[in-house]
Design a protein around this motif. Structure first.
Motif, PDB file in Angstrom:
ATOM      1  N   GLY A   1      32.423  25.710  35.742  1.00  0.00           N
ATOM      2  CA  GLY A   1      32.439  26.670  34.646  1.00  0.00           C
ATOM      3  C   GLY A   1      33.265  26.144  33.499  1.00  0.00           C
ATOM      4  N   LEU A   2      32.659  25.994  32.321  1.00  0.00           N
ATOM      5  CA  LEU A   2      33.338  25.400  31.176  1.00  0.00           C
ATOM      6  C   LEU A   2      33.449  26.403  30.033  1.00  0.00           C
ATOM      7  CD1 LEU A   2      31.733  21.832  31.188  1.00  0.00           C
ATOM      8  CD2 LEU A   2      33.870  22.595  32.253  1.00  0.00           C
ATOM      9  N   GLY A   3      34.081  27.531  30.344  1.00  0.00           N
ATOM     10  CA  GLY A   3      34.309  28.555  29.331  1.00  0.00           C
ATOM     11  C   GLY A   3      35.662  28.397  28.671  1.00  0.00           C
ATOM     12  N   THR A   4      36.142  29.476  28.072  1.00  0.00           N
ATOM     13  CA  THR A   4      37.378  29.428  27.296  1.00  0.00           C
ATOM     14  C   THR A   4      38.580  29.007  28.138  1.00  0.00           C
ATOM     15  OG1 THR A   4      36.556  31.163  25.830  1.00  0.00           O
ATOM     16  CG2 THR A   4      38.925  30.772  25.826  1.00  0.00           C
ATOM     17  N   LEU A   5      38.764  29.620  29.287  1.00  0.00           N
ATOM     18  CA  LEU A   5      39.925  29.304  30.127  1.00  0.00           C
ATOM     19  C   LEU A   5      39.912  27.844  30.564  1.00  0.00           C
ATOM     20  CD1 LEU A   5      42.453  30.240  31.616  1.00  0.00           C
ATOM     21  CD2 LEU A   5      40.989  30.931  33.527  1.00  0.00           C
ATOM     22  N   ALA A   6      38.746  27.357  30.973  1.00  0.00           N
ATOM     23  CA  ALA A   6      38.647  25.966  31.423  1.00  0.00           C
ATOM     24  C   ALA A   6      38.934  24.991  30.285  1.00  0.00           C
ATOM     25  CB  ALA A   6      37.264  25.703  32.012  1.00  0.00           C
ATOM     26  N   LEU A   7      38.353  25.250  29.114  1.00  0.00           N
ATOM     27  CA  LEU A   7      38.474  24.299  28.009  1.00  0.00           C
ATOM     28  C   LEU A   7      39.832  24.350  27.325  1.00  0.00           C
ATOM     29  CD1 LEU A   7      34.964  24.512  26.294  1.00  0.00           C
ATOM     30  CD2 LEU A   7      35.758  22.984  28.090  1.00  0.00           C
ATOM     31  N   GLU A   8      40.431  25.535  27.263  1.00  0.00           N
ATOM     32  CA  GLU A   8      41.688  25.665  26.522  1.00  0.00           C
ATOM     33  C   GLU A   8      42.918  25.421  27.381  1.00  0.00           C
ATOM     34  OE1 GLU A   8      41.843  29.397  24.521  1.00  0.00           O
ATOM     35  OE2 GLU A   8      40.290  28.846  23.045  1.00  0.00           O
ATOM     36  N   GLU A   9      42.819  25.641  28.698  1.00  0.00           N
ATOM     37  CA  GLU A   9      44.017  25.545  29.521  1.00  0.00           C
ATOM     38  C   GLU A   9      43.853  24.650  30.751  1.00  0.00           C
ATOM     39  OE1 GLU A   9      46.218  29.135  30.218  1.00  0.00           O
ATOM     40  OE2 GLU A   9      45.207  30.178  28.581  1.00  0.00           O
TER      41      GLU A   9
ATOM     42  N   GLY B   1      45.436  20.889  31.230  1.00  0.00           N
ATOM     43  CA  GLY B   1      46.499  20.821  32.227  1.00  0.00           C
ATOM     44  C   GLY B   1      46.237  19.754  33.275  1.00  0.00           C
ATOM     45  N   PHE B   2      45.023  19.705  33.780  1.00  0.00           N
ATOM     46  CA  PHE B   2      44.671  18.666  34.753  1.00  0.00           C
ATOM     47  C   PHE B   2      44.751  17.278  34.119  1.00  0.00           C
ATOM     48  CE2 PHE B   2      41.932  21.586  37.625  1.00  0.00           C
ATOM     49  CZ  PHE B   2      43.050  21.883  38.378  1.00  0.00           C
ATOM     50  N   GLY B   3      44.430  17.197  32.828  1.00  0.00           N
ATOM     51  CA  GLY B   3      44.489  15.907  32.151  1.00  0.00           C
ATOM     52  C   GLY B   3      45.895  15.338  32.091  1.00  0.00           C
ATOM     53  N   GLN B   4      46.917  16.198  32.200  1.00  0.00           N
ATOM     54  CA  GLN B   4      48.307  15.755  32.176  1.00  0.00           C
ATOM     55  C   GLN B   4      48.954  15.776  33.556  1.00  0.00           C
ATOM     56  OE1 GLN B   4      50.607  17.778  29.103  1.00  0.00           O
ATOM     57  NE2 GLN B   4      48.744  18.220  27.981  1.00  0.00           N
ATOM     58  N   ALA B   5      48.196  16.147  34.575  1.00  0.00           N
ATOM     59  CA  ALA B   5      48.770  16.294  35.913  1.00  0.00           C
ATOM     60  C   ALA B   5      49.064  14.937  36.545  1.00  0.00           C
ATOM     61  CB  ALA B   5      47.822  17.087  36.808  1.00  0.00           C
ATOM     62  N   ALA B   6      50.032  14.920  37.459  1.00  0.00           N
ATOM     63  CA  ALA B   6      50.459  13.681  38.107  1.00  0.00           C
ATOM     64  C   ALA B   6      49.794  13.459  39.450  1.00  0.00           C
ATOM     65  CB  ALA B   6      51.975  13.680  38.281  1.00  0.00           C
ATOM     66  N   HIS B   7      49.238  14.519  40.047  1.00  0.00           N
ATOM     67  CA  HIS B   7      48.744  14.395  41.411  1.00  0.00           C
ATOM     68  C   HIS B   7      47.279  14.801  41.575  1.00  0.00           C
ATOM     69  CE1 HIS B   7      52.827  13.556  42.689  1.00  0.00           C
ATOM     70  NE2 HIS B   7      53.231  14.642  42.052  1.00  0.00           N
ATOM     71  N   VAL B   8      46.640  15.244  40.512  1.00  0.00           N
ATOM     72  CA  VAL B   8      45.217  15.574  40.567  1.00  0.00           C
ATOM     73  C   VAL B   8      44.516  14.929  39.382  1.00  0.00           C
ATOM     74  CG1 VAL B   8      45.606  17.775  41.744  1.00  0.00           C
ATOM     75  CG2 VAL B   8      45.471  17.706  39.255  1.00  0.00           C
ATOM     76  N   ARG B   9      43.213  14.830  39.476  1.00  0.00           N
ATOM     77  CA  ARG B   9      42.417  14.278  38.380  1.00  0.00           C
ATOM     78  C   ARG B   9      41.110  15.053  38.282  1.00  0.00           C
ATOM     79  NH1 ARG B   9      38.422  11.024  40.662  1.00  0.00           N
ATOM     80  NH2 ARG B   9      38.769  10.604  42.884  1.00  0.00           N
ATOM     81  N   ILE B  10      40.537  15.073  37.094  1.00  0.00           N
ATOM     82  CA  ILE B  10      39.250  15.740  36.895  1.00  0.00           C
ATOM     83  C   ILE B  10      38.169  14.797  37.379  1.00  0.00           C
ATOM     84  CG2 ILE B  10      37.743  16.849  35.219  1.00  0.00           C
ATOM     85  CD1 ILE B  10      40.258  17.057  33.397  1.00  0.00           C
TER      86      ILE B  10
END
Length: 253
Positions: free
Chosen positions: A78-86, A90-99
């Motif tokens: 799901g690529l709505g507002t919450l996914a795209l804005e937050e 957040g995952f893009g800056q995470a240290a232990h997970v990746r998209i």
């Protein structure tokens, strides 16, 4: 006066250099660190740096992210507002997970977002072929960021595909659907987690502790109000009976 010759000039320069080096060397107990210590240390694949400030000041830690291959691969559904804005930032800056993958009903939007976050095109899915994520070892878990009425369906499908599930709140539209989600993940031996972050927030944990200890007496009632001023643009929240203001009254015996 000593005659200035090349021999005496070099001798004087050497003495000056030695004096400067002695002055630069901190005496024992002076608190100054050698330059090598300030560069930090490497141990067990992690870098550590000495604190820059006194204990009374804030000293951060080196993030030390895992190598991309060692991070948990998440498919955002799901690529709505919450996914795209937050969520994606957040995952893009995470240290232990990746998209690792994206799932959307809009192929053009999904491909655009995939390019922005370095997701390969083979890891872009639609809702129709979502079940094929079972064959993708890049994906360890899915994060369901769909409208509430779709949470149960995609949790069941993700569990059947052998993937762990993180689902946005509220968990489901009905208690029966929530129970189906729990049972599906239990049968598949997959973890199901709902994204209620406030139960881990320090301020909320403090309030919970005060209530449980009865520090201010027995709780008779909790009244909470959440109001939102939404644009009249037909978003999914506006098809619900309570769209602008939700009031929850919880009575504690």
């Amino acid at each position: 006066m000593t005659e200035l010759t090349r021999r005496t000039l070099f001798g004087t320069t050497a003495l000056l250099a030695a004096g400067a080096a002695a002055a630069a060397t901190p005496p024992p107990g002076s608190g100054r660190q050698e330059a090598g210590a300030l560069r930090g240390a490497v141990e067990d694949g992690k870098v550590s740096l000495p604190p820059l400030h006194a204990p009374g000041e804030a000293n951060g830690e080196v993030p030390n992210p895992l190598p991309p291959a060692g991070r948990l691969g998440i498919a955002v559904v799901g690529l709505g507002t919450l996914a795209l804005e937050e969520i994606l930032p957040g995952f893009g800056q995470a240290a232990h997970v990746r998209i690792a993958a994206l799932v959307s009903g809009r192929p053009d939007k999904a491909r655009t977002i995939a390019a922005q976050y370095g997701v390969p095109e083979k890891n872009v899915y639609g809702y129709a072929n979502f079940d094929s994520i079972r064959d993708n070892p890049d994906i360890d878990a899915v994060y369901i960021v769909l409208p509430n009425a779709m949470h149960a369906e995609f949790t069941l499908r993700a569990a059947a595909a052998g993937k762990h599930v993180l689902c946005e709140k509220p968990m489901a539209a009905t208690v029966a659907e929530a129970e189906q989600m729990v049972e599906a993940c239990r049968q598949a031996k997959r973890t199901l987690m709902i994204a209620y972050r406030l139960q881990h927030d320090p301020a909320h944990r403090t309030l919970i502790g005060l209530a449980r200890r009865g520090q201010y007496g027995a709780i008779r009632m909790i009244e909470a109000v959440n109001g939102q001023n939404n644009l009249p643009n037909g978003q999914w929240r506006q098809v619900l009976e309570h769209d602008a203001c939700i009031m929850l009254r919880l009575r504690v015996k």
